[in-house]
Design a protein around this motif. Structure first.
Motif, PDB file in Angstrom:
ATOM      1  N   ALA A 160    -112.423 -22.698  60.675  1.00 51.79           N
ATOM      2  CA  ALA A 160    -113.524 -23.430  60.043  1.00 51.79           C
ATOM      3  C   ALA A 160    -113.936 -22.737  58.747  1.00 51.79           C
ATOM      4  CB  ALA A 160    -114.706 -23.525  61.000  1.00 51.79           C
ATOM      5  N   ARG A 161    -113.991 -21.413  58.713  1.00 50.64           N
ATOM      6  CA  ARG A 161    -114.365 -20.690  57.491  1.00 50.64           C
ATOM      7  C   ARG A 161    -113.315 -20.882  56.392  1.00 50.64           C
ATOM      8  NH1 ARG A 161    -116.591 -17.348  61.357  1.00 50.64           N
ATOM      9  NH2 ARG A 161    -114.773 -16.011  61.637  1.00 50.64           N
ATOM     10  N   VAL A 162    -112.030 -20.862  56.758  1.00 50.99           N
ATOM     11  CA  VAL A 162    -110.960 -21.075  55.775  1.00 50.99           C
ATOM     12  C   VAL A 162    -111.060 -22.484  55.191  1.00 50.99           C
ATOM     13  CG1 VAL A 162    -108.447 -21.303  55.498  1.00 50.99           C
ATOM     14  CG2 VAL A 162    -109.406 -19.353  56.730  1.00 50.99           C
ATOM     15  N   LEU A 163    -111.263 -23.495  56.046  1.00 47.99           N
ATOM     16  CA  LEU A 163    -111.396 -24.871  55.576  1.00 47.99           C
ATOM     17  C   LEU A 163    -112.613 -25.034  54.675  1.00 47.99           C
ATOM     18  CD1 LEU A 163    -110.406 -26.900  58.769  1.00 47.99           C
ATOM     19  CD2 LEU A 163    -109.027 -26.523  56.714  1.00 47.99           C
ATOM     20  N   ALA A 164    -113.715 -24.367  55.048  1.00 46.19           N
ATOM     21  CA  ALA A 164    -114.919 -24.430  54.216  1.00 46.19           C
ATOM     22  C   ALA A 164    -114.666 -23.787  52.859  1.00 46.19           C
ATOM     23  CB  ALA A 164    -116.086 -23.754  54.922  1.00 46.19           C
ATOM     24  N   ALA A 165    -113.915 -22.689  52.812  1.00 48.27           N
ATOM     25  CA  ALA A 165    -113.594 -22.031  51.546  1.00 48.27           C
ATOM     26  C   ALA A 165    -112.734 -22.945  50.677  1.00 48.27           C
ATOM     27  CB  ALA A 165    -112.893 -20.708  51.805  1.00 48.27           C
ATOM     28  N   TYR A 166    -111.751 -23.637  51.265  1.00 52.66           N
ATOM     29  CA  TYR A 166    -110.920 -24.569  50.497  1.00 52.66           C
ATOM     30  C   TYR A 166    -111.762 -25.736  49.977  1.00 52.66           C
ATOM     31  CZ  TYR A 166    -106.384 -22.413  51.453  1.00 52.66           C
ATOM     32  OH  TYR A 166    -105.296 -21.563  51.485  1.00 52.66           O
ATOM     33  N   ALA A 167    -112.699 -26.188  50.799  1.00 50.99           N
ATOM     34  CA  ALA A 167    -113.554 -27.302  50.370  1.00 50.99           C
ATOM     35  C   ALA A 167    -114.404 -26.884  49.181  1.00 50.99           C
ATOM     36  CB  ALA A 167    -114.434 -27.776  51.516  1.00 50.99           C
ATOM     37  N   LYS A 177    -113.685 -24.571  47.065  1.00 58.82           N
ATOM     38  CA  LYS A 177    -112.750 -24.366  45.930  1.00 58.82           C
ATOM     39  C   LYS A 177    -112.436 -25.712  45.271  1.00 58.82           C
ATOM     40  CE  LYS A 177    -108.235 -22.430  44.908  1.00 58.82           C
ATOM     41  NZ  LYS A 177    -107.022 -21.896  45.474  1.00 58.82           N
ATOM     42  N   ASP A 178    -112.212 -26.745  46.131  1.00 64.79           N
ATOM     43  CA  ASP A 178    -111.918 -28.069  45.594  1.00 64.79           C
ATOM     44  C   ASP A 178    -113.104 -28.657  44.866  1.00 64.79           C
ATOM     45  OD1 ASP A 178    -109.306 -28.020  46.474  1.00 64.79           O
ATOM     46  OD2 ASP A 178    -109.740 -29.095  48.347  1.00 64.79           O
ATOM     47  N   GLU A 179    -114.324 -28.418  45.356  1.00 69.29           N
ATOM     48  CA  GLU A 179    -115.541 -28.918  44.711  1.00 69.29           C
ATOM     49  C   GLU A 179    -115.734 -28.252  43.352  1.00 69.29           C
ATOM     50  OE1 GLU A 179    -118.878 -28.317  47.290  1.00 69.29           O
ATOM     51  OE2 GLU A 179    -118.120 -29.698  48.785  1.00 69.29           O
ATOM     52  N   ALA A 180    -115.445 -26.975  43.288  1.00 70.60           N
ATOM     53  CA  ALA A 180    -115.636 -26.229  42.038  1.00 70.60           C
ATOM     54  C   ALA A 180    -114.609 -26.670  40.997  1.00 70.60           C
ATOM     55  CB  ALA A 180    -115.518 -24.742  42.286  1.00 70.60           C
ATOM     56  N   ALA A 181    -113.475 -27.116  41.410  1.00 69.07           N
ATOM     57  CA  ALA A 181    -112.425 -27.485  40.453  1.00 69.07           C
ATOM     58  C   ALA A 181    -112.573 -28.861  39.939  1.00 69.07           C
ATOM     59  CB  ALA A 181    -111.063 -27.384  41.115  1.00 69.07           C
TER      60      ALA A 181
END
Length: 172
Positions: A159-166, A168-172
């Motif tokens: 869940a933490r890894v998925l939240a980090a990717y999410a 990252k995608d929002e910031a990009a």
């Protein structure tokens, strides 16, 4: 007591000896009624019983039981304490003997094993049945909580890894 009362007393004491696991023999010369009442109250609270019995009748009740080894202790002003939990009766008797000089633990028997006063004292220092049950339950529950924590850890990491990717995608 007449003969029938004595017979009934011996029979009831013999049935007690058949059902119990521990008998403690004490000397109670000079105890006041208030002190004996306090001792009985403590014994009852621990699940034990305390009875002053004539030595001759107690000896008759002991015949044929596994507690025959305590017969030599039945001399003078004695009383018997018994319980199914051997540690409880020993704890109460030893504790009361510490606070009262007139009350002396002579010995006892744990099943067929006769114990002297030091054996009763050593038994009183063991944890009670309730304490042992609590420790066992704690030991059984500890691994279960550890297993639950270990099983939950990978899910939390994913869940933490998925939240980090999410993020990252929002910031990009």
């Amino acid at each position: 007591m007449d003969r029938t009362e004595k017979r009934e007393f011996v029979a009831s004491l013999a049935s007690v000896f058949a059902e119990t696991s521990m008998v403690v023999v004490t000397r109670n010369a000079g105890l006041t009624v208030a002190e004996v009442t306090e001792l009985r109250r403590r014994m009852r609270a621990a699940g034990a019983s305390f009875k002053v019995a004539k030595n001759r009748l107690a000896t008759l009740a002991l015949d044929g039981t596994r507690f025959e080894g305590i017969k030599p202790l039945l001399k003078g002003p004695t009383a018997l304490a018994w319980s199914r939990d051997p540690v409880a009766v020993a704890k109460v008797a030893v504790e009361f003997a510490r606070t009262n000089e007139k009350f002396v633990v002579l010995g006892g028997a744990l099943g067929a094993q006769a114990l002297d006063a030091s054996g009763i004292k050593a038994l009183s220092e063991l944890p009670s049945l309730e304490e042992l049950r609590a420790k066992l339950l704690g030991m059984l529950q500890t691994p279960a909580t550890r297993i639950a924590g270990i099983l939950q850890a990978p899910g939390g990491q994913i869940a933490r890894v998925l939240a980090a990717y999410a993020k990252k995608d929002e910031a990009a």
